[in-house]
Design an enzyme around this catalytic site. Structure first.
Site, PDB file in Angstrom:
ATOM      1  N   GLY A  46       0.833  -1.197   0.000  1.00  0.00           N
ATOM      2  CA  GLY A  46       0.000   0.000   0.000  1.00  0.00           C
ATOM      3  C   GLY A  46       0.864   1.242   0.000  1.00  0.00           C
ATOM      4  O   GLY A  46       1.999   1.217   0.492  1.00  0.00           O
ATOM      5  N   GLN A  51       3.545   9.810   0.364  1.00  0.00           N
ATOM      6  CA  GLN A  51       4.800   9.069   0.512  1.00  0.00           C
ATOM      7  C   GLN A  51       5.723   9.251  -0.687  1.00  0.00           C
ATOM      8  O   GLN A  51       6.911   8.936  -0.616  1.00  0.00           O
ATOM      9  CB  GLN A  51       4.529   7.585   0.752  1.00  0.00           C
ATOM     10  CG  GLN A  51       3.891   7.327   2.121  1.00  0.00           C
ATOM     11  CD  GLN A  51       3.647   5.850   2.326  1.00  0.00           C
ATOM     12  OE1 GLN A  51       2.615   5.334   1.922  1.00  0.00           O
ATOM     13  NE2 GLN A  51       4.593   5.162   2.923  1.00  0.00           N
ATOM     14  N   CYS A  94       5.958   0.092   7.248  1.00  0.00           N
ATOM     15  CA  CYS A  94       5.628   1.234   6.394  1.00  0.00           C
ATOM     16  C   CYS A  94       6.828   1.511   5.499  1.00  0.00           C
ATOM     17  O   CYS A  94       7.966   1.511   5.979  1.00  0.00           O
ATOM     18  CB  CYS A  94       5.336   2.450   7.267  1.00  0.00           C
ATOM     19  SG  CYS A  94       4.929   3.927   6.330  1.00  0.00           S
ATOM     20  N   LEU A  95       6.577   1.754   4.206  1.00  0.00           N
ATOM     21  CA  LEU A  95       7.684   2.014   3.282  1.00  0.00           C
ATOM     22  C   LEU A  95       8.444   3.289   3.655  1.00  0.00           C
ATOM     23  O   LEU A  95       9.592   3.453   3.261  1.00  0.00           O
ATOM     24  CB  LEU A  95       7.170   2.095   1.838  1.00  0.00           C
ATOM     25  CG  LEU A  95       6.588   0.790   1.277  1.00  0.00           C
ATOM     26  CD1 LEU A  95       6.063   1.004  -0.129  1.00  0.00           C
ATOM     27  CD2 LEU A  95       7.624  -0.329   1.294  1.00  0.00           C
ATOM     28  N   HIS A 136      -4.356   2.096   7.468  1.00  0.00           N
ATOM     29  CA  HIS A 136      -2.975   2.594   7.544  1.00  0.00           C
ATOM     30  C   HIS A 136      -2.764   3.699   6.486  1.00  0.00           C
ATOM     31  O   HIS A 136      -2.195   4.752   6.773  1.00  0.00           O
ATOM     32  CB  HIS A 136      -2.026   1.407   7.321  1.00  0.00           C
ATOM     33  CG  HIS A 136      -0.573   1.743   7.230  1.00  0.00           C
ATOM     34  ND1 HIS A 136       0.370   1.200   8.082  1.00  0.00           N
ATOM     35  CD2 HIS A 136       0.134   2.550   6.385  1.00  0.00           C
ATOM     36  CE1 HIS A 136       1.571   1.671   7.759  1.00  0.00           C
ATOM     37  NE2 HIS A 136       1.452   2.480   6.727  1.00  0.00           N
ATOM     38  N   HIS A 140      -2.216   8.009   6.609  1.00  0.00           N
ATOM     39  CA  HIS A 140      -1.184   8.816   5.934  1.00  0.00           C
ATOM     40  C   HIS A 140      -1.776  10.102   5.372  1.00  0.00           C
ATOM     41  O   HIS A 140      -1.133  11.155   5.383  1.00  0.00           O
ATOM     42  CB  HIS A 140      -0.566   8.047   4.761  1.00  0.00           C
ATOM     43  CG  HIS A 140       0.592   7.165   5.131  1.00  0.00           C
ATOM     44  ND1 HIS A 140       1.739   7.642   5.703  1.00  0.00           N
ATOM     45  CD2 HIS A 140       0.779   5.824   4.992  1.00  0.00           C
ATOM     46  CE1 HIS A 140       2.592   6.637   5.898  1.00  0.00           C
ATOM     47  NE2 HIS A 140       2.027   5.519   5.485  1.00  0.00           N
TER      48      HIS A 140
HETATM   49 ZN   LIG Z   1       2.783   3.609   5.599  1.00  0.00          ZN
END
Ligand SMILES: [Zn+2]
Length: 171
Positions: A46, A51, A94-95, A136, A140
């Site tokens: 995701g 991001q 999380c990336l 999640h 963000h």
């Molecule tokens: Zn994340």
């Protein structure tokens, strides 16, 4: 390499509240393509637009298992309209906080309304990994990270670690 780089904690942009998408323009379509590229390359299940540095309410998800065909899903202006009382705990990552994981408790089921890439309205009932993932990602869009759901001690520790690492890279 993906066209857009995934930003990492403690990048301040991760705390921005993303703006709703008013119109699905060519720029939004390109953003979605770039997000999938960055997400698959990472790899992750995701991604929220912020991001990759774009403060727009756009989320991409693909929770297909490794050997199953890809199942790219796009959620524009996603909004949780119902949450179950039942909670479930998943170990999240999380990336934007690479190689750090923590147990987060969230509603087990959520109902989410959103627009697709044609601007059509949809509503979906999410449960299991999908429910956790979409919550999640919607976090963000509101500048919230999964570490905010952990104890202050754990959160402070990981923020400190990433802040130190960022300083080292900058030197
Ligand atoms: Zn994340």
């Amino acid at each position: 390499m993906a066209k857009r780089e995934i930003i990492i904690l403690p990048d301040k942009r991760l705390r921005l509240v993303s703006a709703p998408v008013k119109k699905i323009t060519a720029d939004i379509r390109t953003l979605v393509e770039d997000m999938f590229e960055a997400m698959y390359e990472a790899p992750g299940i995701g991604l929220a637009a912020i991001q990759v540095g774009a403060p727009a309410r756009v989320v991409t998800i693909d929770i297909a298992k490794k050997d199953d065909p890809k199942n790219p899903q796009v959620f524009i202006n996603p909004e949780i309209v119902e949450s179950s009382d039942e909670k479930v705990t998943y170990e999240e990552g999380c990336l934007s906080i690479p190689e750090f994981y923590g147990d987060v408790e969230r509603p087990a089921q959520v109902k989410v309304k959103y627009l697709d890439l044609d601007g059509k309205k949809h509503e979906v009932e999410a449960n299991g990994l999908f429910a956790t993932c979409i919550q999640h990602e919607i976090d963000h869009l509101n500048g919230v990270l999964f570490i905010d759901h952990l104890s202050k001690l754990k959160r402070d520790r990981v923020i400190k670690k990433f802040t130190k690492a960022a300083k080292r890279t900058a030197e």
